[in-house]
Motif scaffolding. Structure first.
Motif, PDB file in Angstrom:
ATOM      1  N   VAL A   4       0.824  -1.242   0.064  1.00  0.00           N
ATOM      2  CA  VAL A   4       0.012  -0.007   0.020  1.00  0.00           C
ATOM      3  C   VAL A   4       0.893   1.251   0.023  1.00  0.00           C
ATOM      4  O   VAL A   4       0.563   2.443  -0.784  1.00  0.00           O
ATOM      5  CB  VAL A   4      -1.057   0.073   1.139  1.00  0.00           C
ATOM      6  N   ALA A   5       1.995   1.249   0.890  1.00  0.00           N
ATOM      7  CA  ALA A   5       2.777   2.434   0.770  1.00  0.00           C
ATOM      8  C   ALA A   5       3.462   2.541  -0.339  1.00  0.00           C
ATOM      9  O   ALA A   5       3.709   3.872  -0.756  1.00  0.00           O
ATOM     10  CB  ALA A   5       3.728   2.093   1.781  1.00  0.00           C
ATOM     11  N   ALA A   6       3.918   1.484  -1.211  1.00  0.00           N
ATOM     12  CA  ALA A   6       4.495   1.703  -2.597  1.00  0.00           C
ATOM     13  C   ALA A   6       3.487   2.424  -3.351  1.00  0.00           C
ATOM     14  O   ALA A   6       3.753   3.322  -4.431  1.00  0.00           O
ATOM     15  CB  ALA A   6       4.995   0.472  -3.205  1.00  0.00           C
ATOM     16  N   ALA A   7       2.012   2.233  -3.339  1.00  0.00           N
ATOM     17  CA  ALA A   7       1.036   2.735  -4.237  1.00  0.00           C
ATOM     18  C   ALA A   7       0.879   4.281  -3.822  1.00  0.00           C
ATOM     19  O   ALA A   7       0.459   5.060  -4.678  1.00  0.00           O
ATOM     20  CB  ALA A   7      -0.217   2.051  -4.161  1.00  0.00           C
ATOM     21  N   LEU A   8       0.852   4.817  -2.529  1.00  0.00           N
ATOM     22  CA  LEU A   8       0.826   6.038  -2.048  1.00  0.00           C
ATOM     23  C   LEU A   8       1.996   7.106  -1.994  1.00  0.00           C
ATOM     24  O   LEU A   8       2.186   7.363  -1.191  1.00  0.00           O
ATOM     25  CB  LEU A   8       0.380   5.987  -0.650  1.00  0.00           C
ATOM     26  N   ARG A   9       2.603   6.919  -2.966  1.00  0.00           N
ATOM     27  CA  ARG A   9       3.936   7.703  -3.276  1.00  0.00           C
ATOM     28  C   ARG A   9       4.045   9.225  -2.976  1.00  0.00           C
ATOM     29  O   ARG A   9       4.863   9.862  -2.544  1.00  0.00           O
ATOM     30  CB  ARG A   9       4.578   7.309  -4.461  1.00  0.00           C
ATOM     31  N   GLY A  10       2.794   9.731  -3.352  1.00  0.00           N
ATOM     32  CA  GLY A  10       2.600  11.200  -3.263  1.00  0.00           C
ATOM     33  C   GLY A  10       2.387  11.724  -1.872  1.00  0.00           C
ATOM     34  O   GLY A  10       2.354  13.162  -1.865  1.00  0.00           O
ATOM     35  N   LEU A  11       2.076  10.929  -0.694  1.00  0.00           N
ATOM     36  CA  LEU A  11       1.617  11.596   0.483  1.00  0.00           C
ATOM     37  C   LEU A  11       2.970  11.774   1.348  1.00  0.00           C
ATOM     38  O   LEU A  11       3.990  11.286   1.083  1.00  0.00           O
ATOM     39  CB  LEU A  11       0.835  10.471   1.242  1.00  0.00           C
ATOM     40  N   ASP A  12       2.707  12.559   2.259  1.00  0.00           N
ATOM     41  CA  ASP A  12       3.546  12.937   3.094  1.00  0.00           C
ATOM     42  C   ASP A  12       4.012  11.616   4.108  1.00  0.00           C
ATOM     43  O   ASP A  12       3.149  10.768   4.174  1.00  0.00           O
ATOM     44  CB  ASP A  12       3.650  14.302   4.033  1.00  0.00           C
ATOM     45  N   PHE A  48       4.112  10.687   7.224  1.00  0.00           N
ATOM     46  CA  PHE A  48       3.470  10.291   8.191  1.00  0.00           C
ATOM     47  C   PHE A  48       2.072   9.736   7.644  1.00  0.00           C
ATOM     48  O   PHE A  48       1.437   8.847   8.191  1.00  0.00           O
ATOM     49  CB  PHE A  48       3.174  11.261   9.198  1.00  0.00           C
ATOM     50  N   ALA A  49       1.500  10.449   6.803  1.00  0.00           N
ATOM     51  CA  ALA A  49       0.032  10.075   6.080  1.00  0.00           C
ATOM     52  C   ALA A  49       0.156   8.829   5.447  1.00  0.00           C
ATOM     53  O   ALA A  49      -0.524   7.958   5.460  1.00  0.00           O
ATOM     54  CB  ALA A  49      -0.376  11.074   5.173  1.00  0.00           C
ATOM     55  N   ARG A  50       1.493   8.476   4.673  1.00  0.00           N
ATOM     56  CA  ARG A  50       1.955   7.279   4.033  1.00  0.00           C
ATOM     57  C   ARG A  50       1.910   6.289   5.013  1.00  0.00           C
ATOM     58  O   ARG A  50       1.279   4.995   4.771  1.00  0.00           O
ATOM     59  CB  ARG A  50       2.974   7.558   3.239  1.00  0.00           C
ATOM     60  N   LEU A  51       2.524   6.506   6.441  1.00  0.00           N
ATOM     61  CA  LEU A  51       2.591   5.178   7.093  1.00  0.00           C
ATOM     62  C   LEU A  51       1.331   4.767   7.788  1.00  0.00           C
ATOM     63  O   LEU A  51       0.880   3.942   7.971  1.00  0.00           O
ATOM     64  CB  LEU A  51       3.658   5.940   8.363  1.00  0.00           C
ATOM     65  N   LEU A  52       0.553   5.997   8.200  1.00  0.00           N
ATOM     66  CA  LEU A  52      -0.894   5.694   8.655  1.00  0.00           C
ATOM     67  C   LEU A  52      -1.740   5.087   7.697  1.00  0.00           C
ATOM     68  O   LEU A  52      -2.548   4.095   8.182  1.00  0.00           O
ATOM     69  CB  LEU A  52      -1.483   7.227   9.170  1.00  0.00           C
ATOM     70  N   ALA A  53      -1.767   5.446   6.352  1.00  0.00           N
ATOM     71  CA  ALA A  53      -2.768   4.758   5.327  1.00  0.00           C
ATOM     72  C   ALA A  53      -2.264   3.359   5.201  1.00  0.00           C
ATOM     73  O   ALA A  53      -3.169   2.629   4.997  1.00  0.00           O
ATOM     74  CB  ALA A  53      -2.829   5.767   4.247  1.00  0.00           C
ATOM     75  N   SER A  54      -0.877   3.032   5.153  1.00  0.00           N
ATOM     76  CA  SER A  54      -0.551   1.712   4.905  1.00  0.00           C
ATOM     77  C   SER A  54      -0.740   0.947   5.732  1.00  0.00           C
ATOM     78  O   SER A  54      -1.231  -0.384   5.512  1.00  0.00           O
ATOM     79  CB  SER A  54       1.045   1.897   4.226  1.00  0.00           C
ATOM     80  N   VAL A  55      -0.668   1.236   7.034  1.00  0.00           N
ATOM     81  CA  VAL A  55      -0.956   0.476   8.262  1.00  0.00           C
ATOM     82  C   VAL A  55      -2.497   0.093   8.008  1.00  0.00           C
ATOM     83  O   VAL A  55      -2.880  -0.948   8.482  1.00  0.00           O
ATOM     84  CB  VAL A  55      -0.600   0.960   9.589  1.00  0.00           C
ATOM     85  N   ALA A  56      -3.122   1.219   8.164  1.00  0.00           N
ATOM     86  CA  ALA A  56      -4.772   0.924   8.015  1.00  0.00           C
ATOM     87  C   ALA A  56      -5.025   0.051   6.871  1.00  0.00           C
ATOM     88  O   ALA A  56      -5.851  -1.068   6.943  1.00  0.00           O
ATOM     89  CB  ALA A  56      -5.529   2.299   7.991  1.00  0.00           C
ATOM     90  N   GLY A  57      -4.515   0.201   5.612  1.00  0.00           N
ATOM     91  CA  GLY A  57      -4.802  -0.579   4.708  1.00  0.00           C
ATOM     92  C   GLY A  57      -4.492  -2.151   4.881  1.00  0.00           C
ATOM     93  O   GLY A  57      -4.994  -3.213   4.672  1.00  0.00           O
TER      94      GLY A  57
END
Length: 146
Positions: A74-82, A84-93
């Motif tokens: 998930v983090a690889a797909a969310l390359r454009g986020l800052d 902390f937001a990338r970490l939070l979204a990837s753990v939630a995913g």
């Protein structure tokens, strides 16, 4: 290259903008080392679960694998986020993916630990592969338009 600055009768030298620190020390980037260690811990966790080992490390390593593998995809797909937001979204995913796999396996009465590990591994690898293919395809279409 250094910039020389004169203030009054004092002269100081400072590294030029863009110049990086070289050499060993606390300023070195540890990201590749941490990524390698995380990969090893996750792989050991998956291996311990698939072999039905009685090791006391099985629980924590498998839990790490079940969070880290989908989170990395998930983090690889969310390359454009800052970060902390990338970490939070990837753990939630990762939690969502794990819960969906568990729910699907329970719904069809096919729950097993090795099956869950395998399903999470396949889905995480597929997601990571799709991200990598999308990036490569985006790179090649960008070159053709130039």
């Amino acid at each position: 290259m250094q910039n020389i600055q004169t203030t009054g009768n004092r002269t100081s030298t400072a590294p030029a903008e863009g110049a990086e620190r070289a050499g060993p020390g606390p300023g070195r980037d540890l990201s590749p080392l941490l990524a390698g260690a995380a990969t090893a811990v996750g792989a050991i966790g998956a291996l311990l679960a698939l072999t039905d080992s009685g090791s006391s490390l099985r629980g924590p390593f498998v839990l790490f694998f079940l969070l880290a593998a989908p989170a990395a995809a998930v983090a690889a797909a969310l390359r454009g986020l800052d970060p902390f937001a990338r970490l939070l979204a990837s753990v939630a995913g990762a939690v969502v993916l794990d819960m969906l796999v568990a729910q699907a396996m329970l719904a069809v009465h096919r729950w097993s630990v090795p099956g869950g590990i395998t399903a999470v591994t396949v889905l995480s690898a597929l997601a990571l592969l799709l991200v990598m293919v999308g990036r490569r395809r985006g790179r090649t279409t960008g070159r053709q338009g130039s």
